[in-house]
Design a protein around this motif. Sequence first.
Motif, PDB file in Angstrom:
ATOM      1  N   VAL A   1       0.859  -1.182   0.000  1.00 41.13           N
ATOM      2  CA  VAL A   1       0.000   0.000   0.000  1.00 41.13           C
ATOM      3  C   VAL A   1       0.897   1.234   0.000  1.00 41.13           C
ATOM      4  O   VAL A   1       1.525   1.550   1.000  1.00 41.13           O
ATOM      5  N   LEU A   2       0.976   1.909  -1.144  1.00 40.46           N
ATOM      6  CA  LEU A   2       1.792   3.106  -1.278  1.00 40.46           C
ATOM      7  C   LEU A   2       0.948   4.305  -0.865  1.00 40.46           C
ATOM      8  O   LEU A   2       0.052   4.730  -1.579  1.00 40.46           O
ATOM      9  N   VAL A   3       1.229   4.831   0.335  1.00 34.79           N
ATOM     10  CA  VAL A   3       0.456   5.942   0.894  1.00 34.79           C
ATOM     11  C   VAL A   3       1.130   7.250   0.515  1.00 34.79           C
ATOM     12  O   VAL A   3       2.259   7.509   0.897  1.00 34.79           O
ATOM     13  N   SER A   4       0.414   8.062  -0.251  1.00 36.16           N
ATOM     14  CA  SER A   4       0.911   9.368  -0.679  1.00 36.16           C
ATOM     15  C   SER A   4      -0.030  10.433  -0.125  1.00 36.16           C
ATOM     16  O   SER A   4      -1.084  10.108   0.431  1.00 36.16           O
ATOM     17  N   PRO A   5       0.328  11.702  -0.261  1.00 30.57           N
ATOM     18  CA  PRO A   5      -0.550  12.752   0.275  1.00 30.57           C
ATOM     19  C   PRO A   5      -1.981  12.692  -0.266  1.00 30.57           C
ATOM     20  O   PRO A   5      -2.923  13.012   0.438  1.00 30.57           O
ATOM     21  N   GLY A   6      -2.179  12.259  -1.506  1.00 30.47           N
ATOM     22  CA  GLY A   6      -3.523  12.216  -2.082  1.00 30.47           C
ATOM     23  C   GLY A   6      -4.216  10.863  -1.971  1.00 30.47           C
ATOM     24  O   GLY A   6      -5.289  10.664  -2.540  1.00 30.47           O
ATOM     25  N   PHE A   7      -3.629   9.943  -1.222  1.00 29.17           N
ATOM     26  CA  PHE A   7      -4.151   8.578  -1.137  1.00 29.17           C
ATOM     27  C   PHE A   7      -5.629   8.539  -0.757  1.00 29.17           C
ATOM     28  O   PHE A   7      -6.441   7.881  -1.400  1.00 29.17           O
ATOM     29  N   ARG A   8      -5.990   9.242   0.313  1.00 27.38           N
ATOM     30  CA  ARG A   8      -7.372   9.169   0.817  1.00 27.38           C
ATOM     31  C   ARG A   8      -8.369   9.880  -0.091  1.00 27.38           C
ATOM     32  O   ARG A   8      -9.575   9.723   0.074  1.00 27.38           O
ATOM     33  N   GLU A   9      -7.886  10.639  -1.057  1.00 30.83           N
ATOM     34  CA  GLU A   9      -8.785  11.309  -1.993  1.00 30.83           C
ATOM     35  C   GLU A   9      -9.223  10.383  -3.127  1.00 30.83           C
ATOM     36  O   GLU A   9     -10.131  10.705  -3.881  1.00 30.83           O
TER      37      GLU A   9
END
Length: 132
Positions: free
Chosen positions: A28-36
């Motif tokens: 799971v690559l979590v980036s700043p826009g992940f939850r969007e």
Amino acid sequence: LDDESMGDGDDQNKSLLTAAYKCTHALVLVSPGFRESDDCVKELNTFMYRHTNKNNITIIPALWVTKDLKGYVRDFRNIAHLSLDTLNPGKYMINVLWPDLVKKFVEDEAKQKELLSNLKLYLKKYIEHQDQ
């Protein structure tokens, strides 16, 4: 990495969720826009359900340009994660992600060294494949 199993005209949501239910490991690559991203959130929820209720998946969170997992569920925050503060995805992949995955899944040290030294070749082949 699966860039071949989904054909033209396939239902992307169905294919992604089917794969999320079948896989044994989830990076799971979590980036700043992940939850969007609705798709990212759906996949993560599926992975966490399987991890928490069925214990039939290994989740490997990787933080990219993200300081922490504040705002995510506690069970996800408690899984050991990788992190590197760089805007360069290639640097993140080469210096953090790939070495950690190789060490987790390959026991033989000689094979680890071979895989790590061949990373640039694999990336070059992947990029060439994408350009076709």
